[in-house]
Structures are given as C-alpha cells and as structure tokens.
Design a protein around this motif. Structure first.
Motif, mmCIF file in Angstrom:
data_model
loop_
_atom_site.group_PDB
_atom_site.id
_atom_site.type_symbol
_atom_site.label_atom_id
_atom_site.label_comp_id
_atom_site.label_asym_id
_atom_site.label_seq_id
_atom_site.Cartn_x
_atom_site.Cartn_y
_atom_site.Cartn_z
ATOM 1 N N ILE A 45 1.226 5.964 -8.957
ATOM 2 C CA ILE A 45 0.462 6.434 -10.116
ATOM 3 C C ILE A 45 0.972 7.810 -10.534
ATOM 4 C CG2 ILE A 45 -1.872 7.000 -10.927
ATOM 5 C CD1 ILE A 45 -2.654 5.220 -8.247
ATOM 6 N N GLU A 46 1.413 7.911 -11.778
ATOM 7 C CA GLU A 46 1.893 9.204 -12.290
ATOM 8 C C GLU A 46 0.774 10.234 -12.170
ATOM 9 O OE1 GLU A 46 2.684 12.525 -14.566
ATOM 10 O OE2 GLU A 46 1.162 11.108 -15.265
ATOM 11 N N ARG A 47 1.086 11.396 -11.585
ATOM 12 C CA ARG A 47 0.009 12.344 -11.302
ATOM 13 C C ARG A 47 0.220 13.716 -11.930
ATOM 14 N NH1 ARG A 47 1.252 16.498 -7.193
ATOM 15 N NH2 ARG A 47 3.035 15.843 -5.938
ATOM 16 N N HIS A 48 1.332 13.909 -12.642
ATOM 17 C CA HIS A 48 1.630 15.250 -13.147
ATOM 18 C C HIS A 48 0.987 15.502 -14.506
ATOM 19 C CE1 HIS A 48 4.466 15.327 -9.888
ATOM 20 N NE2 HIS A 48 5.083 14.256 -10.372
ATOM 21 N N ASN A 49 1.143 14.547 -15.397
ATOM 22 C CA ASN A 49 0.748 14.776 -16.788
ATOM 23 C C ASN A 49 -0.279 13.769 -17.293
ATOM 24 O OD1 ASN A 49 2.713 16.912 -17.015
ATOM 25 N ND2 ASN A 49 4.240 15.259 -16.982
ATOM 26 N N ASN A 50 -0.883 13.051 -16.368
ATOM 27 C CA ASN A 50 -1.913 12.076 -16.740
ATOM 28 C C ASN A 50 -1.432 11.120 -17.836
ATOM 29 O OD1 ASN A 50 -4.301 10.717 -16.748
ATOM 30 N ND2 ASN A 50 -5.506 12.342 -17.736
ATOM 31 N N THR A 51 -0.241 10.584 -17.656
ATOM 32 C CA THR A 51 0.298 9.643 -18.647
ATOM 33 C C THR A 51 -0.352 8.277 -18.521
ATOM 34 O OG1 THR A 51 2.033 8.979 -17.104
ATOM 35 C CG2 THR A 51 2.598 10.698 -18.703
ATOM 36 N N GLY A 52 -0.973 8.030 -17.375
ATOM 37 C CA GLY A 52 -1.547 6.702 -17.143
ATOM 38 C C GLY A 52 -0.541 5.702 -16.609
ATOM 39 N N ASN A 53 0.719 6.147 -16.444
ATOM 40 C CA ASN A 53 1.738 5.244 -15.864
ATOM 41 C C ASN A 53 1.334 4.786 -14.468
ATOM 42 O OD1 ASN A 53 3.383 5.590 -18.026
ATOM 43 N ND2 ASN A 53 4.985 6.742 -16.935
ATOM 44 N N MET A 54 1.518 3.498 -14.233
ATOM 45 C CA MET A 54 1.277 3.004 -12.886
ATOM 46 C C MET A 54 2.197 1.826 -12.601
ATOM 47 S SD MET A 54 -2.118 1.453 -11.069
ATOM 48 C CE MET A 54 -3.153 2.655 -11.817
ATOM 49 N N GLY A 55 2.918 1.911 -11.484
ATOM 50 C CA GLY A 55 3.760 0.796 -11.040
ATOM 51 C C GLY A 55 3.053 0.083 -9.896
ATOM 52 N N LEU A 56 3.073 -1.244 -9.953
ATOM 53 C CA LEU A 56 2.441 -2.022 -8.880
ATOM 54 C C LEU A 56 3.515 -2.856 -8.184
ATOM 55 C CD1 LEU A 56 -0.787 -3.275 -10.702
ATOM 56 C CD2 LEU A 56 -0.664 -1.571 -8.862
ATOM 57 N N GLY A 57 3.274 -3.131 -6.903
ATOM 58 C CA GLY A 57 4.231 -3.961 -6.174
ATOM 59 C C GLY A 57 3.605 -4.486 -4.889
ATOM 60 N N ILE A 58 4.428 -5.185 -4.142
ATOM 61 C CA ILE A 58 3.956 -5.784 -2.893
ATOM 62 C C ILE A 58 4.958 -5.414 -1.802
ATOM 63 C CG2 ILE A 58 3.503 -7.967 -1.716
ATOM 64 C CD1 ILE A 58 3.101 -8.907 -4.867
ATOM 65 N N ILE A 59 4.433 -4.982 -0.658
ATOM 66 C CA ILE A 59 5.353 -4.639 0.430
ATOM 67 C C ILE A 59 5.012 -5.401 1.691
ATOM 68 C CG2 ILE A 59 5.656 -2.314 -0.507
ATOM 69 C CD1 ILE A 59 4.340 -1.257 2.042
ATOM 70 N N LYS A 60 6.052 -5.588 2.486
ATOM 71 C CA LYS A 60 5.927 -6.251 3.786
ATOM 72 C C LYS A 60 6.499 -5.321 4.841
ATOM 73 C CE LYS A 60 7.163 -10.518 6.235
ATOM 74 N NZ LYS A 60 5.788 -10.976 6.522
ATOM 75 N N GLY A 61 5.832 -5.282 5.994
ATOM 76 C CA GLY A 61 6.383 -4.503 7.103
ATOM 77 C C GLY A 61 5.547 -3.295 7.474
ATOM 78 N N LEU A 62 4.564 -2.926 6.608
ATOM 79 C CA LEU A 62 3.747 -1.752 6.909
ATOM 80 C C LEU A 62 2.644 -2.098 7.922
ATOM 81 C CD1 LEU A 62 3.883 1.207 5.981
ATOM 82 C CD2 LEU A 62 2.069 0.724 4.356
ATOM 83 N N ASN A 63 2.245 -3.386 7.896
ATOM 84 C CA ASN A 63 1.336 -3.905 8.928
ATOM 85 C C ASN A 63 -0.032 -3.241 9.022
ATOM 86 O OD1 ASN A 63 1.440 -6.088 10.848
ATOM 87 N ND2 ASN A 63 3.590 -5.472 11.158
ATOM 88 N N LEU A 64 -0.540 -2.764 7.838
ATOM 89 C CA LEU A 64 -1.934 -2.305 7.834
ATOM 90 C C LEU A 64 -2.828 -3.526 8.030
ATOM 91 C CD1 LEU A 64 -2.155 0.196 4.799
ATOM 92 C CD2 LEU A 64 -1.383 0.620 7.149
ATOM 93 N N LYS A 65 -3.861 -3.399 8.821
ATOM 94 C CA LYS A 65 -4.801 -4.492 9.040
ATOM 95 C C LYS A 65 -6.121 -4.246 8.320
ATOM 96 C CE LYS A 65 -1.960 -6.804 11.558
ATOM 97 N NZ LYS A 65 -1.197 -7.834 10.839
ATOM 98 N N ASP A 66 -6.303 -3.013 7.831
ATOM 99 C CA ASP A 66 -7.568 -2.650 7.189
ATOM 100 C C ASP A 66 -7.335 -1.393 6.353
ATOM 101 O OD1 ASP A 66 -10.217 -2.726 6.504
ATOM 102 O OD2 ASP A 66 -10.948 -2.680 8.587
ATOM 103 N N GLY A 67 -8.222 -1.096 5.393
ATOM 104 C CA GLY A 67 -8.211 0.157 4.655
ATOM 105 C C GLY A 67 -6.973 0.376 3.793
ATOM 106 N N ALA A 68 -6.702 1.679 3.557
ATOM 107 C CA ALA A 68 -5.578 2.048 2.683
ATOM 108 C C ALA A 68 -5.048 3.411 3.098
ATOM 109 C CB ALA A 68 -6.049 2.093 1.227
ATOM 110 N N ILE A 69 -3.809 3.676 2.726
ATOM 111 C CA ILE A 69 -3.261 5.018 2.910
ATOM 112 C C ILE A 69 -2.699 5.488 1.570
ATOM 113 C CG2 ILE A 69 -2.764 4.693 5.369
ATOM 114 C CD1 ILE A 69 0.170 4.329 4.707
ATOM 115 N N ALA A 70 -2.712 6.803 1.391
ATOM 116 C CA ALA A 70 -2.249 7.355 0.115
ATOM 117 C C ALA A 70 -1.618 8.713 0.355
ATOM 118 C CB ALA A 70 -3.435 7.510 -0.840
#
Lengths: 578, 578
Positions: free
Chosen positions: A434-459
């Motif tokens: 999510i673009e955070r500098h100028n509040n452009t509203g830009n957001m890229g979405l995707g899917i990843i494999k290998g991080l192995n989170l089982k719950d919650g989120a990290i940011a």
C-alpha cells in the motif's frame, strides 16, 4: 588532514618528535604482501608513522598479538539495521568495523535529499567513518511509487562533500541498456567528476555485464554463484561478496576466490539488522568464513581493508603502514579473528568487548515526519477476484535469499475459486503493498507461498525500495487492523493476531529507523521474533526481512509493488490470476 | 573522453551500435585474475566494450594468439633516450609500450619550466600516452649548479594539466627528513591536490623509508636488493623494478616477487638510450625476464599494466576489459612475449615489427638555445695539486651500476706526487665537471678508476642531474679540446684523440636531446661506440652513460659536481687529496 599534522607525522616518523603510541613486538598483518611480520608500530596524531624502534608517550606490549587494519564494510544500508548511524557504529566497532561505504537509498526513497542529509548529519562526530554513495535510482524503477524522486540536479551538489565517494548501486538496468537520458546523465556526472559508480547486477547475462562495465560501473554485490564472480572480475569489476542478515552468499562465492584473484574481491553486508550485527557480527564473521574456506587470514583481511580502500580511493586507509590512518584492531588470535581491542584514529575505542567511546552527541533533534499517509482500508480493498481465471501467479519465497520463484497454481485446487482466500494448509497467503507516502491510494495485491503464517498478519513500512506499507496475513480482518496499527505507530513493524497487536517496533524516522538505543530495538526485535512463533510456529527464518524484499522489483523473479504483481524476468506487471 | 563517446560505448556494449573492431577467438590476458581465457573482444571508439558475440565493421581472427594490455613504463626520463618524445614513442610502440610515466627532470634542470612545457608540447598528437610527474628537486641538491631552480610556485600551475599525475622522484632526502619548508610545501601541494608523489630511496635505511612513507611518498625505483623490495612493499610503497640502459636491477629484485606481493610491483626503465631501446627493447624485455624468473606471464604483464595504472590513477587503462582504453598488443606467443601487432586507442600502429603510424607533426619549431655557456679553459684550470697530501680520494665506477665506490689511494704510488696526471696503467683518470648554464666558472675536479681509457678524452653535456659539462681524459690537452668542441656542437657527446674529434653526437635541445630522427642518432651512437674502442679497447660497458651518472650526488657513494668531489654517505664535499 591539515598541513601541521602532515609535518608532525613526518617529524614523528623521522624521530624528531615523540610518538603518541608505540605497540611493541606485535605481529603486523601485511595486506600488501598477504603475509605477516613482527615489529613495533608507532602512531602519531592518529596516523601510523613507522615500524622499528620508536619512543611513545604510551607504549603497549603486543607480544603474541596481531595488529590488523580496521575493517571496511564495502557496501551497506544503515537503514536495514533499524537504528541510527551512531547506534550502528557502536555495535560495528565491537566487531572491528571502523568504516563503511553506505548507500542511504532507503531513506532517500522516503525523504529524498532530506533523507540523505539526515543520514549525513547523523554520521558526524562519531569515531567511525561513514562514506556515502548517492542513491542512483530513486525510485528504483517506474514500477513502484516512492516518497521522492531524485534527479541528476538533486545529486550534483552532494559530490562536493568529501565523504561522498560516488553514485550508489545502479539497479535500473533497462535504463542503462537503453541509454535513458536521466540515467546517462547521472552516470556521466559521477564519471566526469572522478567518482566511483556501484552496480547492482542481479542475474545479469554476460552481455549485460559488458554494458555495465563499459559504463564504468565498477562494483557489484549481487553475485550468487562462483561463476558470476569470475565473469565480473574478468571485466575489472570489484566483487563485493555479501553476507547479510537476509542474503548470505559468501560461502558459495568464496569458492571462486584465490590468491590469484583476491585483489578485486571485497566483503560486504548490504543489509544487517541490529540484533544480528550485535550477536553474529558483521565483516569480522565474513573473515572467519573466508579463512575457513582455506584462504590465508591475511588475504581474508585484505578483502575488507586494502581492497575496498583502493576501490573507493580511500586515501591512506586499509593497511598497517606508515602514512596510513591508525584505524586498527589488536587480535588475540589470527585464525579465529579474536578481537582484543579496536582503535579509531589512534584512539582506543573497544577493549575486551567493551565500548569505551560513549560520548556521542545524544541531543540530536529528529525531524517530525508523518510516515504513514494512507486512507482507511476496507475488506473490499483486499479483494482478489478469481472468476473465469485458471491459473494463479504465486510468489514463492526462498528462505534467506532475496530471489523469489514464480509458481503457477491451478485455481481449481483452491477452496474458493471466486475470490482468493488465504489458505494456511496450502500455505498460500494474501499480500498487499500500500502506497504510504502521498496517499495515492495505490495498492498491489498478490499471493505468496513459503511464509507459513498459521494465523494473524504481519506488516511493515520497511519494504524495499520504495518502502510502502507491506502486509501479509491469513485473514483480511487482521490485515486491516495491521494497517491501522502501523498508522498509529507512525511507521514500523508489527504482528497482529485476532485483532490484537502481539508485538511491534516503532520506526519513527521515515518508517525505517528509530532514534532509540540499540538495546531497546533489540528488545523489540526479540519480542517480535518470539511473538511470530504464535502465528508461525514452524518458521526458521526472518519473516519481516523476507517481506521487506518482496517489493523489490530489481531482484528476480516475481515481486509485488504498490502498482501490482511484477515479473522481473519480463520487467513488467502480470495479473495475479490468468 | 566526452559524453557522446561514453554513450556510444554503452550502446556498442549493449549491441545497439555496431563495433569498429572485433577480434575473434583470442586468448585474453586477465590481469585482474592472473589468468587467461578465450573469447572475442569488441572495440568501439578506441575503447573495449565487451567480450562475447559482437559484430564489427572489421573482424580479425585471433586464433592461437593472445591479447594483452599495452605496456606502461612506470618511470622513465625521455631525455635519456637522446631523442624527442615523438621519436621515443616510435621505438617504444614497436616493443608494445603504449604509455609512460615520465619525469622531465633532466630538461627541467637545464631549462626550468620552459623545459617541462617543451616536453609536454613535444608529447602531443602522438599515438602514445606520456604522463608527466613534476620535477621535485631542481636542482637535485644544493651541491651542484643547475640551469634553473624550480620552486613550489613554478610547479603549482602544472597540476591543472590532465596528464600531470604528481610530483616526481623526491631525491633530496635530507630536505624531507628535516622538514625543509620548500620541500614540505611541494609535498603538501601534491598531496592536498590528490596527486601522487614518487620517491627515490637509494640506499635508504628502514627509518628513512618510514619517513618517506609517512610523507605519502608512494613509489620507489631505487631498490637494488630483494630485501629492500620487501621493506618498501611492507610500507605500502609501489616498487618499480628497474631495468634500464645503465642500471639493471630486475634480475636481483624479481627474487622478492611472488603472486602474494605482485600487486604493488611495477616495471620501469628509468633511463633508456634510443639504440638500446631499438635493439634490446624495454618493458617487453623486462616481462621476459620476469617470466624466466618463474612467475606467471599474466603476473609479469600485470606488473606493467594494471599495477602502474592503479598506482597512478590512470582511469580505464591497463587491462583488457569493457570500459578500458583499447591500448593492446596481439601476441603470437605468450611465454616469449612475441609481438604480432600493437594497437593504440583501437588503431593498429605496429604490425609485424613495422610502425604503421608515421603521420606525426614533423614541423615542430625547436627553440634556439645556447647550451654551452662557458669561458675558454686552460691547462691551469685542470690542475690537481697533491703537494703535502697523502691519500687520494678516487671514484671507482661499477660497470652497469649507478653506485660508485670510494677508493683511497696512497699518493706515493703515483708517478707524479706534486700534480695529478692521468695514469692509464693504474687506470686513474682526471675528470672535470664544468658549469655550463650561466658561465659561473664553477669547475669540480676529481679522479676516477674503472673507465679504462687508454688515450684521448670523452665529454658530454648529459651529466645528471644538473647536466653540466663532464669531461674525462688521459691528458689535459685532449680534455681542453673536448670542451672547445662541445661548445661548437652546442651540446652533445664526443670523443677526442690527439686533438681530433673521433666521433660525436649533437644534442641541440638543452644539450640533452636532439630533434633529429632516431636512425641518425643511432648512427651517431654506433659511431661513438665504435670509436671508443680506439681509445678504450677493453671497455665492455657504455662509458658515456656511466660518465653521465658520476655527477649525480644522490646516488652512493662518491660523486663529482661542478662544486667539487661529493661524498654521498656524508652528504658533503671532500677534498680530492688529503
């Protein structure tokens, strides 16, 4: 150096003046000849002035010890440590590092020239030499939104600063290959003013290497195979063998090294987290690895003293010899590179693992910055529509490597084939930049494999190179809360589970580093690393750093920016599903 | 290089433009790694742009051949060749030398800054790169009378010239050791403007080496033993291993060299007569000697390409690699360093021992100079009174070495104990050094052993470093005629026997070099060397060059200047007899 000191060091060398310090009967590491010899070493005004019989105001017995030049990290980004240059240097000095060639690329992507100046200001009045390379690619590519754009005109005034050595890692290789005017101007400015140009040759073909070498790009720290090392050395490039917190390439790369080609090999970290630096060391540990590979200790030391010094034209630095700056390490043991004490400009700064120099300027006033400038997000923002699609393009991460793989997954194997939902069984997780500098509203979405989170989120707001907000989660709710909490923190890294922040670290300077002490940062990091086990019990690598590099569109193969999913091999965006 | 060429070489490297020249399937000498590999080499606008598959306007088959960087003579005085830089370069190119670091010290001693400018002017528009070091010690010492005095203020403007690399061999070591203000200013000017300082460390103790290194003096070409090489390398100095027309030190010095310390070893000639250069070669022959000593050919080549280039900050020179200036040699045979052809800036200049580039600017107008400004001499001027003396201080020469010995001879063994008379049986000859620049009337007299003249006299205006007139003879009559004839010649070298000039060479530019072609000079020299047999049948070394160095008061042990007999070990004058 001023003329009076110059005269004084000549007088001390010729014994017309008494020296400040003489270390007697010590084994001197001779990086010029890859050997050692025993003698006394005399120092005056922070400069080594001679070997032999000298009288010193202070005399130290060096019997059974070794004297080795202070180590130089040939390429690093201080921002990766999460602390200020001052705090970084305290940790680095304990490991014998006395100089570093730094590229304030991260903070420049957030704050532009103000970020570069801030890092320079924060590097002053410290017994450690920070040399600056000017960020060449801000933004790194046009495929992401950074907080600032640095043009040729922004960089030019910095070349007058004496601790600015050149143009930092040129990572926009299409711009070089296509002779893009802006890029050529930046290269030409560096070359025509006699400055050094660093490269960034990840996955380069030999043709691409030719082009970089023809453009007088002198260094590269992105080799991952021994063969790549040889191809770069053939072209006269200095190869910076990297052993960082994420990218650990030295063990493989050192296979290419020998006494025949060591001359243009340097050691670097590129990125070092402060906790890793404190616990596992830095270039000192690289030296141990090089010695283990079978090379002479003197050759290992040469790679992080004389070689980077020659490469970057650091005058009178990187050796124990008359006329050289008295940055040095006393070693108890050479083979294990066991440090007894460290001297900077002839002054004792570390003794028996204790930092003696604490009188840093601690009243620096940090600028007040809004680091997370985003609107409130909703679940709708995170929606990934799979309708009428067959294949999912998935980023597969490689633990401890910067390179990712490109997986193609049949959508029919998913439980919901209309909208993507993170699936912890398949280890397919949603990721958002999510673009955070100028509040452009830009957001890229995707899917990843290998991080192995089982719950919650990290940011985290540390997301190379534009440092937008990157969030990965097992469910949209926790991802949205992570975004809100990062905003409250004014930048940093955190873990959310069931709507609660389990752990966090505040990075209030640009969302990248903090003005707090290393000890506090280490505590926060420890807390993060402990808490991550609550949502990812099986993880055995650093998920935050891994996440930070997923948005870097100059490293192969599949990456994600605020503008979308990016295929580095095509150098273009691709759809999440097709 | 201009920006357009820079862009063009990037485009050629990336194959967006066709190259000018591609050499296919050739073995490339890799001076970075002390090894070789086979590939194609592409060149554009005089710069190497890549290895691999390239298309060239001209393509050459390099099968079974080698490509090696053009050789760099790390230190030489063009004046010693007796010809102009233009004529020198023609001979040097045939031997693969494409660049030289020159010190116009000789002509500066005669003509001051005008001499430096003249050499610079004479070096232009030639396919050969002459880089200049600024004479640091004119006069070399206060113990002789030169034609000019160069102060700090005289040198400063030259540092702005782009082919000026620094301050030439600092030979007045007492001035450095004692921090003499004039000398310190010259050192400081070079250091503070980022220039290189060359040393001259003949017979130095380690303490003296410490002082020079502390003064940032970076090079030395005066080592005569392997141990001296190691001491200099330990202190970070670049050791220039010399193999010249008079001083031949390489065979001894190379014993100290290995792959472990080759990095700071360079090859140089210091002084090369044009006939010796044409017949025996120069740095090319040094390479053969280094290979014979057992080092790798690639290491031998590194010593006269990459090493001097790094030492003197010659940008993009000294290697076969993209971005490097296309000065190179095609070799038929590596082990014997057999040259097939030589390229300068990508242009073929030598092919099969034939110089292709002849279009030099031949209409240069030389300044008109009175080179021999002396009064008429009489026998009285040459009188050496021995009355009431016991011991004669005699200069004993060492064939092919610059160093002389100090012999003490009992006067009672002479046939005339009142006035010294040259004695060909004892091989004790009278020698005179006569100030020739300003007609001061200064004259130093002495006695030498080892020259073995049996008749007549020899004289020359080439007499290091002040280049006064030096005459040695078996009888006063021929010595006086030699002086007269030298005056008529307006400078040069000649042989007189029984009042007749047997042979001569005119050196009308400062009494040091001539504007004539090499072929004419070689003819004159041959004539001189043949005719010398008429007066010295047993001589097996070059007596003219030997004579030329007898007046150099910075080389041990006993020397003679226009001010008298000089004991270098005491750094003071002594009496001929005592």
């Amino acid at each position: 150096m001023n003329k009076e000191n110059f005269i004084s060091q000549i007088k001390a060398a010729s014994k017309a003046e008494v020296c400040d310090l003489v270390i007697k009967n010590i084994t001197i590491i001779d990086v010029f000849q890859n050997s050692s010899f025993k003698d006394n070493v005399a120092i005056k005004n922070g400069v080594i002035v001679g070997f032999g019989d000298y009288e010193g105001a202070v005399e130290i017995n060096g019997t059974n010890k070794y004297i080795c030049p202070g180590l130089i990290d040939a390429h690093t980004h201080i921002e990766s440590s999460l602390v200020t240059p001052k705090e970084y240097s305290k940790a680095a000095l304990l490991h014998g590092i006395t100089s570093a060639i730094v590229d304030p690329h991260e903070i420049a992507n957030v704050l532009g020239t103000k970020g570069i100046k801030l890092m320079m200001d924060l590097s002053k009045d410290i017994p450690f030499d920070f040399y600056f390379m000017l960020p060449s690619c801000v933004p790194a590519t046009s495929f992401e939104t950074s907080g600032a754009v640095l043009e040729r005109e922004d960089l030019l005034p910095f070349y007058k600063e004496k601790n600015v050595l050149g143009l930092a890692e040129v990572m926009n290789f299409p711009a070089v290959l296509n002779c893009d005017e802006n890029m050529i101007n930046k290269l030409w400015d560096a070359k025509s003013t006699g400055h050094i140009i660093d490269g960034h040759c990840a996955g380069f073909t030999n043709d691409m290497l030719n082009t970089y070498a023809a453009a007088n790009i002198l260094t590269d720290h992105e080799s991952i195979t021994a063969d790549e090392v040889v191809e770069r050395l053939r072209r006269g490039m200095y190869v910076h063998m990297r052993e960082g917190s994420v990218a650990k390439n030295l063990k493989e790369l050192i296979k290419a090294a020998s006494i025949y080609n060591s001359r243009r090999i340097c050691l670097c970290t590129d990125d070092k987290h402060i906790d890793d630096l404190i616990i596992n060391g830095s270039i000192d540990n690289s030296i141990r690895m090089v010695i283990s590979s079978g090379l002479l200790p003197e050759t290992a030391i040469q790679m992080c003293t004389l070689n980077p010094s020659e490469s970057y034209n650091l005058k009178n630095k990187g050796a124990i010899a008359p006329g050289y700056i008295a940055d040095f390490i006393i070693l108890e043991d050479l083979e294990n590179f066991k440090i007894d004490s460290v001297y900077k400009n002839g002054n004792l700064v570390v003794y028996k693992n204790r930092l003696l120099y604490e009188s840093y300027n601690d009243d620096f006033v940090y600028p007040s910055i809004t680091n997370v400038n985003i609107r409130n997000l909703t679940k709708k923002d995170l929606e990934i529509n799979l309708k009428n699609k067959k294949t999912l393009n998935v980023i597969e991460i490689n633990p401890n490597k910067l390179e990712s793989n490109h997986l193609k997954i049949d959508i029919n194997t998913l439980k919901n084939t209309n909208y993507f939902e993170s699936d912890t069984n398949l280890d397919l997780l949603k990721i958002a930049v999510i673009e955070r500098h100028n509040n452009t509203g830009n957001m890229g979405l995707g899917i990843i494999k290998g991080l192995n989170l089982k719950d919650g989120a990290i940011a985290t707001t540390v997301a190379h190179d534009s440092h937008n907000l990157i969030i990965c989660g097992t469910n949209d709710e926790d991802m949205l809360i992570a975004a809100e909490e990062i905003k409250k923190l004014n930048g940093g890294t955190l873990i959310v589970k069931n709507g609660e922040v389990l752990a966090s670290i505040q990075l209030e300077i640009g969302g990248l580093i903090t003005g707090r002490k290393s000890a506090d940062v280490v505590k926060d990091l420890k807390n993060l690393h402990c808490s991550i086990k609550d949502i990812a019990p099986d993880i055995n690598f650093n998920p935050f750093l891994t996440l930070s590099f997923l948005s870097l569109p100059v490293i192969p193969v599949l990456k994600i920016t605020d503008k979308g999913l990016f295929d580095v091999s095509k150098f273009d965006f691709i759809d999440i599903a097709e």
